[in-house]
Write a protein that holds these residues in place. Sequence first.
Motif, PDB file in Angstrom:
ATOM      1  N   ALA A 386       0.846  -1.196   0.000  1.00 32.68           N
ATOM      2  CA  ALA A 386       0.000   0.000   0.000  1.00 32.68           C
ATOM      3  C   ALA A 386       0.883   1.248   0.000  1.00 32.68           C
ATOM      4  O   ALA A 386       2.049   1.201   0.394  1.00 32.68           O
ATOM      5  CB  ALA A 386      -0.898   0.001   1.226  1.00 32.68           C
ATOM      6  N   LYS A 387       0.304   2.320  -0.476  1.00 33.36           N
ATOM      7  CA  LYS A 387       1.004   3.603  -0.473  1.00 33.36           C
ATOM      8  C   LYS A 387       0.195   4.609   0.338  1.00 33.36           C
ATOM      9  O   LYS A 387      -1.040   4.536   0.379  1.00 33.36           O
ATOM     10  CB  LYS A 387       1.208   4.096  -1.910  1.00 33.36           C
ATOM     11  N   LEU A 388       0.909   5.512   0.977  1.00 33.33           N
ATOM     12  CA  LEU A 388       0.263   6.453   1.882  1.00 33.33           C
ATOM     13  C   LEU A 388       0.803   7.846   1.647  1.00 33.33           C
ATOM     14  O   LEU A 388       2.015   8.065   1.678  1.00 33.33           O
ATOM     15  CB  LEU A 388       0.545   6.009   3.330  1.00 33.33           C
ATOM     16  N   SER A 425      -4.155  16.245  -5.270  1.00 32.26           N
ATOM     17  CA  SER A 425      -3.609  15.913  -6.589  1.00 32.26           C
ATOM     18  C   SER A 425      -2.319  15.114  -6.458  1.00 32.26           C
ATOM     19  O   SER A 425      -2.099  14.147  -7.197  1.00 32.26           O
ATOM     20  CB  SER A 425      -3.344  17.195  -7.381  1.00 32.26           C
ATOM     21  N   SER A 426      -1.443  15.497  -5.534  1.00 30.95           N
ATOM     22  CA  SER A 426      -0.193  14.755  -5.351  1.00 30.95           C
ATOM     23  C   SER A 426      -0.487  13.311  -4.934  1.00 30.95           C
ATOM     24  O   SER A 426       0.182  12.384  -5.382  1.00 30.95           O
ATOM     25  CB  SER A 426       0.678  15.431  -4.287  1.00 30.95           C
ATOM     26  N   ALA A 427      -1.483  13.143  -4.083  1.00 30.99           N
ATOM     27  CA  ALA A 427      -1.841  11.780  -3.660  1.00 30.99           C
ATOM     28  C   ALA A 427      -2.360  10.972  -4.847  1.00 30.99           C
ATOM     29  O   ALA A 427      -2.043   9.781  -4.980  1.00 30.99           O
ATOM     30  CB  ALA A 427      -2.885  11.836  -2.547  1.00 30.99           C
ATOM     31  N   PHE A 428      -3.141  11.605  -5.712  1.00 28.87           N
ATOM     32  CA  PHE A 428      -3.592  10.888  -6.921  1.00 28.87           C
ATOM     33  C   PHE A 428      -2.401  10.522  -7.799  1.00 28.87           C
ATOM     34  O   PHE A 428      -2.388   9.476  -8.440  1.00 28.87           O
ATOM     35  CB  PHE A 428      -4.613  11.710  -7.711  1.00 28.87           C
ATOM     36  N   GLY A 429      -1.400  11.383  -7.832  1.00 21.77           N
ATOM     37  CA  GLY A 429      -0.176  11.049  -8.559  1.00 21.77           C
ATOM     38  C   GLY A 429       0.441   9.778  -8.006  1.00 21.77           C
ATOM     39  O   GLY A 429       0.887   8.900  -8.747  1.00 21.77           O
ATOM     40  N   MET A 430       0.462   9.665  -6.697  1.00 22.64           N
ATOM     41  CA  MET A 430       0.988   8.451  -6.060  1.00 22.64           C
ATOM     42  C   MET A 430       0.149   7.227  -6.455  1.00 22.64           C
ATOM     43  O   MET A 430       0.690   6.143  -6.705  1.00 22.64           O
ATOM     44  CB  MET A 430       0.955   8.653  -4.547  1.00 22.64           C
ATOM     45  N   ALA A 431      -1.167   7.428  -6.517  1.00 29.24           N
ATOM     46  CA  ALA A 431      -2.066   6.323  -6.865  1.00 29.24           C
ATOM     47  C   ALA A 431      -1.861   5.828  -8.294  1.00 29.24           C
ATOM     48  O   ALA A 431      -2.264   4.707  -8.644  1.00 29.24           O
ATOM     49  CB  ALA A 431      -3.522   6.753  -6.666  1.00 29.24           C
ATOM     50  N   MET A 432      -1.219   6.654  -9.130  1.00 29.70           N
ATOM     51  CA  MET A 432      -0.949   6.239 -10.510  1.00 29.70           C
ATOM     52  C   MET A 432       0.031   5.071 -10.566  1.00 29.70           C
ATOM     53  O   MET A 432       0.230   4.459 -11.619  1.00 29.70           O
ATOM     54  CB  MET A 432      -0.408   7.415 -11.328  1.00 29.70           C
ATOM     55  N   SER A 433       0.655   4.762  -9.451  1.00 26.87           N
ATOM     56  CA  SER A 433       1.514   3.578  -9.355  1.00 26.87           C
ATOM     57  C   SER A 433       0.713   2.293  -9.540  1.00 26.87           C
ATOM     58  O   SER A 433       1.282   1.238  -9.805  1.00 26.87           O
ATOM     59  CB  SER A 433       2.164   3.550  -7.973  1.00 26.87           C
ATOM     60  N   GLY A 434      -0.607   2.376  -9.381  1.00 25.59           N
ATOM     61  CA  GLY A 434      -1.430   1.177  -9.491  1.00 25.59           C
ATOM     62  C   GLY A 434      -1.575   0.427  -8.171  1.00 25.59           C
ATOM     63  O   GLY A 434      -2.325  -0.544  -8.081  1.00 25.59           O
ATOM     64  N   GLN A 435      -0.860   0.875  -7.135  1.00 26.29           N
ATOM     65  CA  GLN A 435      -0.980   0.239  -5.819  1.00 26.29           C
ATOM     66  C   GLN A 435      -2.060   0.962  -5.010  1.00 26.29           C
ATOM     67  O   GLN A 435      -2.279   2.164  -5.204  1.00 26.29           O
ATOM     68  CB  GLN A 435       0.355   0.319  -5.065  1.00 26.29           C
ATOM     69  N   PRO A 436      -2.715   0.239  -4.073  1.00 30.17           N
ATOM     70  CA  PRO A 436      -3.738   0.886  -3.245  1.00 30.17           C
ATOM     71  C   PRO A 436      -3.148   2.078  -2.497  1.00 30.17           C
ATOM     72  O   PRO A 436      -2.114   1.948  -1.847  1.00 30.17           O
ATOM     73  CB  PRO A 436      -4.148  -0.208  -2.261  1.00 30.17           C
ATOM     74  N   THR A 437      -3.790   3.206  -2.611  1.00 28.16           N
ATOM     75  CA  THR A 437      -3.235   4.442  -2.060  1.00 28.16           C
ATOM     76  C   THR A 437      -4.236   5.118  -1.137  1.00 28.16           C
ATOM     77  O   THR A 437      -5.430   5.163  -1.432  1.00 28.16           O
ATOM     78  CB  THR A 437      -2.849   5.400  -3.213  1.00 28.16           C
ATOM     79  N   THR A 438      -3.718   5.617  -0.017  1.00 33.01           N
ATOM     80  CA  THR A 438      -4.545   6.322   0.956  1.00 33.01           C
ATOM     81  C   THR A 438      -3.954   7.701   1.202  1.00 33.01           C
ATOM     82  O   THR A 438      -2.740   7.846   1.302  1.00 33.01           O
ATOM     83  CB  THR A 438      -4.581   5.535   2.285  1.00 33.01           C
TER      84      THR A 438
END
Lengths: 559, 559
Positions: A386-388, A425-438
């Motif tokens: 997961a990414k946070l 927006s930065s968090a959505f950038g992190m979510a672009m990794s394809g991993q579950p992001t919070t």
Amino acid sequence: MTDSLTRNIKHLLTSLVLQGVHDFVVSPGSRTTPVALLLAEMQQVRDDVRVTVDVDERSAAFFALGIAKTAHQPVVLLATSGTATGNYLPAFMEASISHIPLIALTTDRPTELQQIGAPQTVHQEHLYGEHAKAYTAIEMQDDHADVTAYIDYHVQELVGRALTQPMGPIQINLPLRKPLMPKLGEAWPEVTPQRILVGQRQAGWQDIQAIAALLRKPKAMMLLGPDEIGWQTEKIEQLAAHYQLPVLADILSNFRPSQYAVNGIDSLIAADVIDDSLIPDVVLRFGGTPVSAKVITWLREKEIPVIQVGQEHAGHDHGRHTHTTVVADPDTVISDLLAEPGVKNATFLKKWQDLTDKLMSVVTTEVANTVEYQVPTALAELPENAKLFIANSMPIRDMDNYFVPKQRLQIAANRGANGIDGTVSSAFGMAMSGQPTTLLTGDLTLFHDMNGLMLSHQAHVPMTIVVVNNQGGGIFSFLPQSEAAAYFEPMFGTPLPIVIERIARLYDAEYKLVDDLAALSDLIRKPATRLRIIEIQSNRQQNVTAHRDLTTAINEALS
Amino acid sequence: MTDSLTRNIKHLLTSLVLQGVHDFVVSPGSRTTPVALLLAEMQQVRDDVRVTVDVDERSAAFFALGIAKTAHQPVVLLATSGTATGNYLPAFMEASISHIPLIALTTDRPTELQQIGAPQTVHQEHLYGEHAKAYTAIEMQDDHADVTAYIDYHVQELVGRALTQPMGPIQINLPLRKPLMPKLGEAWPEVTPQRILVGQRQAGWQDIQAIAALLRKPKAMMLLGPDEIGWQTEKIEQLAAHYQLPVLADILSNFRPSQYAVNGIDSLIAADVIDDSLIPDVVLRFGGTPVSAKVITWLREKEIPVIQVGQEHAGHDHGRHTHTTVVADPDTVISDLLAEPGVKNATFLKKWQDLTDKLMSVVTTEVANTVEYQVPTALAELPENAKLFIANSMPIRDMDNYFVPKQRLQIAANRGANGIDGTVSSAFGMAMSGQPTTLLTGDLTLFHDMNGLMLSHQAHVPMTIVVVNNQGGGIFSFLPQSEAAAYFEPMFGTPLPIVIERIARLYDAEYKLVDDLAALSDLIRKPATRLRIIEIQSNRQQNVTAHRDLTTAINEALS
């Protein structure tokens, strides 16, 4: 034969991809037409290119920042001429300080329309000033054969510059003349890739021996600040084991959990429970400015010698106290230190481990009462991989003190300039990794970048947002101005009449209001399938009291 | 004796007010503490000071822009250090081009924290580059007696500079060291006001006679672009009467309605209905770049001599065609021209009046069908003293062609750099005048500055927003890229899944969906008592067809 506009833009885009660009973030506008259309075509013909559209350029730039800092890759932005380009400045400020390779393609009006009142025409040259590492302008409609060769060489070299340590953002301005329609459906050119090697200054042999000797002292320790270069945490753990070092592990070091990790240093200093036996003889420091402000002051006040290693952050110590600065690649220095003799005695390490364990048990007994401590506990349930992303202001401070994930996660925040802007927006950038992001955020920070929520639609990625809603700016209640009672709420507390559930409805998000730890933990264990907003309500005044009570409790338990 | 921080900030704030600042727009942050608290206190002790809080700095700056352009007064912004200050750049770009005196107070970290990794510390010096007219940094915590005197002189002089033609925005950077708490409740200082006289270059006597001779030609006319200086429309009408001049009156000239006003010039040129008898011998031009792009091309292609008068815009002619440039105050030039002999023959004026009347009757027969023509018709019902802000892209173009209010209104738009950013906030700035204010916008522009809607709460002013919702970027359908069918919708049309009613609910706004002219007109006649959002749904493709059909109809009726 194809026209110069089409040919040159194809060379520009191909050169960017050859140097490692995979993500392009586009904000629509008329002047972008040839670049945007050829980019859309490139996405059809290459499977290593991804294009996301974001109407709000400020959000777009922070989104690109999030992608780049998660993937450790350069990311390209495309904006139309005029004020649109000015919206990139906040993210460029952050990228400049936290060394993120953003590449802004700012389309512009041609020379003959500058400064004579043509619409949507502004000074775009060197627009980001000292906040960009490099600036260039390239004519895309020049027929001269050398221009295409120049684009191949110069654009690749510019990306190389953005990626050279210390990395940073660059601006490429593209004056474009009408007609703006490129030719679509033609073959794409072959562009010769350049091999760009990034030179690294290494610490010399004597330096390494001297540092190793210091680390063999009975009370040596490590300070790991935010990781911005994607370092190898396994190697850092080997180094800690080799010299039996306790590691003051910042929340953004990506080093938690580890048997060597000490967290809560800010709380421990605040509670005044670090006795002389715990004061280190020397500290080896890697990474950016730590979230804890107190640790920097503590190092100086206790006159602890600090050896700071890094290419980006070497010399950056706002405690103005660093004893030795090693301008070198951390991974290389660690390898060299591992080749030197280590130590077996774990007495000092054990003392710090005990202190951390005791701290966490005091915190745990407090958890039942206060949202700000329940949230880190629940987030510890995040599944593997997961990414946070953590918002600035209070969330990052609470998490730095009390958060220990059950497994290692990638954790990020915008800690270069610590703004509250662009966080969603930065968090959505992190979510672009394809991993579950919070994303963990307060209500003001969520509001500031509410437009970023549109990325759940435009980028087609799920994300969970945990909002600690304390109806305003919580951090100010800890500062002296909270005593200026008459002016405090309107000038600092700034409660906003925003209903989180209505934000969720606006963006078609799943919405949950939770009020206990168990319910929050359950939700955290399950990754979101679309945009999911979890609200937890808090109270600014109770939070201040709880923080103060906790400091007292830590002091009583650990003194 | 009071401390230097409190004393100097009081002198700073008082100096600003002495030079005509009444509105302060504050975005909260820790570094702003002393300025924000003393500002709150000043608001208590002076009744000519108004403070509004806006959490989003981008929105705050556009809000200040709206206040300044409506009231023709300087407006002060206050931001905390870091990326917050970068958010002002888009509005500074617009203010720089459209000559609006914004004054940004950017609080900063002190020298000893610069460039060594201190949090929330960025390069704030000359942050807005060429987009600010002046930059200064002032130490507020220096005890030297000369510093206070320097603030009195320098700050007043800086406001004077912002107000000198061509007006423009300035940045005052304020490095501040902790502790940041000022002393509250003490007496405010007396500051000596400076008398700053703005010099004006006037056209000489021979120039005036020569211009008057040209205006006495049989076919002379006037072109009035956007009014950015608050000119006297009555005097312009006297000038038109004196020389019997038809006036090509831009929507932002604030000259409609008038018997001398010609509107729809863009449509008339597009429909190719201006025969040789209507081509003027000479055009006297005042004001900024007109909304109509075609009129500038037409003047050049027909080789019509243009005399451009103004201090701000003189020399700004992106048609690169102006024959004579008069750098002088328009009001003075008009007075001088009124003192010269005029003409009685109204033949040429009458011809243009006939053309305008015919155009409007063709448009009226089309109105029943299409939203984009119904909206100007309904807005003509706006009551006396009403104010109207118009978004860029399609709304400003349609209004320029077809809008004739029943009484003279103050109309504004951000036509310096023509951005879609910050539009909602700028309109709220206009509403700070206390007069009933309406914003006409499309859905994308509303979305881009949705955070601006928070000003209905923070600024406590009512406003009506008329949203023509065509689910995306309507203007692109008129451009060549609309033919790149495969890529058009995702790259340019960019439909957003936003439901306007849910935005209204989020911000507690009154919401109405209307689908006919009568209902819209009824609503327009009644000023809003709080935030009111009126949605009218449109269709991008139908709109393109309707515009093309109208051009054909005008051509057939008027050729």
